[in-house]
Design an enzyme around this catalytic site. Structure first.
Site, PDB file in Angstrom:
ATOM      1  N   ARG A   1      24.086 -13.367  14.355  1.00  0.00           N
ATOM      2  CA  ARG A   1      22.516 -12.330  15.501  1.00  0.00           C
ATOM      3  C   ARG A   1      21.483 -13.318  16.599  1.00  0.00           C
ATOM      4  NH1 ARG A   1      22.599  -7.378  11.187  1.00  0.00           N
ATOM      5  NH2 ARG A   1      24.571  -7.027  11.512  1.00  0.00           N
TER       6      ARG A   1
ATOM      7  N   ASP B   1      17.833 -14.169  18.106  1.00  0.00           N
ATOM      8  CA  ASP B   1      16.721 -13.724  18.420  1.00  0.00           C
ATOM      9  C   ASP B   1      17.101 -14.088  20.271  1.00  0.00           C
ATOM     10  OD1 ASP B   1      16.402 -13.078  15.609  1.00  0.00           O
ATOM     11  OD2 ASP B   1      15.380 -15.235  15.753  1.00  0.00           O
TER      12      ASP B   1
ATOM     13  N   TYR C   1      24.007 -25.085  15.245  1.00  0.00           N
ATOM     14  CA  TYR C   1      22.985 -25.083  15.958  1.00  0.00           C
ATOM     15  C   TYR C   1      22.199 -26.525  16.253  1.00  0.00           C
ATOM     16  CZ  TYR C   1      22.535 -20.300  14.750  1.00  0.00           C
ATOM     17  OH  TYR C   1      22.614 -18.680  14.577  1.00  0.00           O
TER      18      TYR C   1
ATOM     19  N   ARG D   1      14.664 -23.114  14.024  1.00  0.00           N
ATOM     20  CA  ARG D   1      13.011 -22.364  14.005  1.00  0.00           C
ATOM     21  C   ARG D   1      12.306 -23.011  13.706  1.00  0.00           C
ATOM     22  NH1 ARG D   1      13.242 -17.218  16.528  1.00  0.00           N
ATOM     23  NH2 ARG D   1      10.438 -18.037  16.654  1.00  0.00           N
TER      24      ARG D   1
END
Length: 266
Positions: free
Chosen positions: A71, A73, A132, A219
């Protein structure tokens, strides 16, 4: 993505009581800039919503839920998001891809591949690894082509120092410091298999892999590593932040537009 067709009873359809008998996995690329994130929300258009609308157009208006592997952002991009959906008829894989892309226009979403998979395949729960990438553009001049695609950091960053400090975070740890206070995961413990920092000219990439990540974890790691690169933190400061298990010790949360979901392994 690796998925195989297995024998078994078809899963129930999703939408108005009709049975859907064919499960497909989709590999999806998108620019997250105009969306409120992957998941359907009431406050704006999501990536999931647009994909489900495209699927519905092929299913005579019936709603089918498209389940994603992660999911992402608002503002986060994907090069290889994976989702699965159940359809009421069998499609040739390339024709399904092209039909979905036709209905996705002009949204910045592309279905790169569709594949028929076993009824037991789950985009989220069958995944064994997620990859990622976080991109920092470390130049003084304003961004043009990279605008909205990278975090623009003008002050010089030492990518080698960032990489060396990052290795203390590889492995199994309590990542409370580096997860959102709104994270709904049952445990803050995760195992980072990779956390590498590399530079090519002005671009610095933070590359990480794990079976699963906490909300805002990548992040948060990127923002704290930026502190190391700029000299505000030492490698010991980063390790101390991890060991504190305290969200207030996180350096900062890097902006979403530098983050990419690169691939999901099955």
């Amino acid at each position: 993505m690796t998925a195989t067709i297995e024998a078994g009873s078809p899963p129930p359809a999703e939408g108005e009581g009709e049975r859907a008998t064919f499960r497909y996995a989709l590999t999806i690329e998108y620019d997250g800039s105009p969306f409120v994130g992957w998941q359907r929300q009431e406050n704006g258009v999501s990536v999931q919503q647009r994909l489900e609308e495209a699927v519905s157009a092929l299913e005579a208006g019936k709603r089918r839920v498209l389940h994603g592997a992660g999911r992402t952002d608002a503002g986060v991009h994907a090069l290889g998001q994976v989702g699965h959906v159940d359809l009421s008829r069998e499609w040739r894989e390339d024709r399904l891809r092209d039909a979905l892309n036709a209905h996705l226009r002009p949204s910045p979403i592309a279905v790169l591949e569709t594949r028929r998979v076993a009824p037991t395949f789950e985009a989220r729960f069958s995944a064994i690894r997620r990859h990622y990438r976080y991109v920092i553009d470390n130049r003084r001049a304003p961004l043009t082509l990279q605008l909205g695609r990278a975090w623009h950091v003008k002050r010089p960053l030492d990518a080698q120092a960032m990489h060396e400090a990052a290795q203390a975070l590889v492995g199994r740890h309590d990542f409370t410091t580096f997860r959102s206070t709104e994270c709904q995961a049952n445990s803050p413990v995760r195992t980072l298999e990779q956390l590498d920092v590399r530079r090519m000219d002005d671009v610095i990439e933070i590359v990480t892999s794990a079976r699963s990540f906490l909300h805002n974890q990548v992040r948060s790691l990127a923002g704290s590593l930026e502190h190391v690169g700029s000299g505000r933190w030492s490698a010991e400061d980063l390790r101390a932040a991890l060991e504190a298990k305290d969200r207030t010790r996180c350096g900062q949360v890097a902006p979403p537009h530098g983050l990419y979901l690169v691939a999901v392994d099955y």
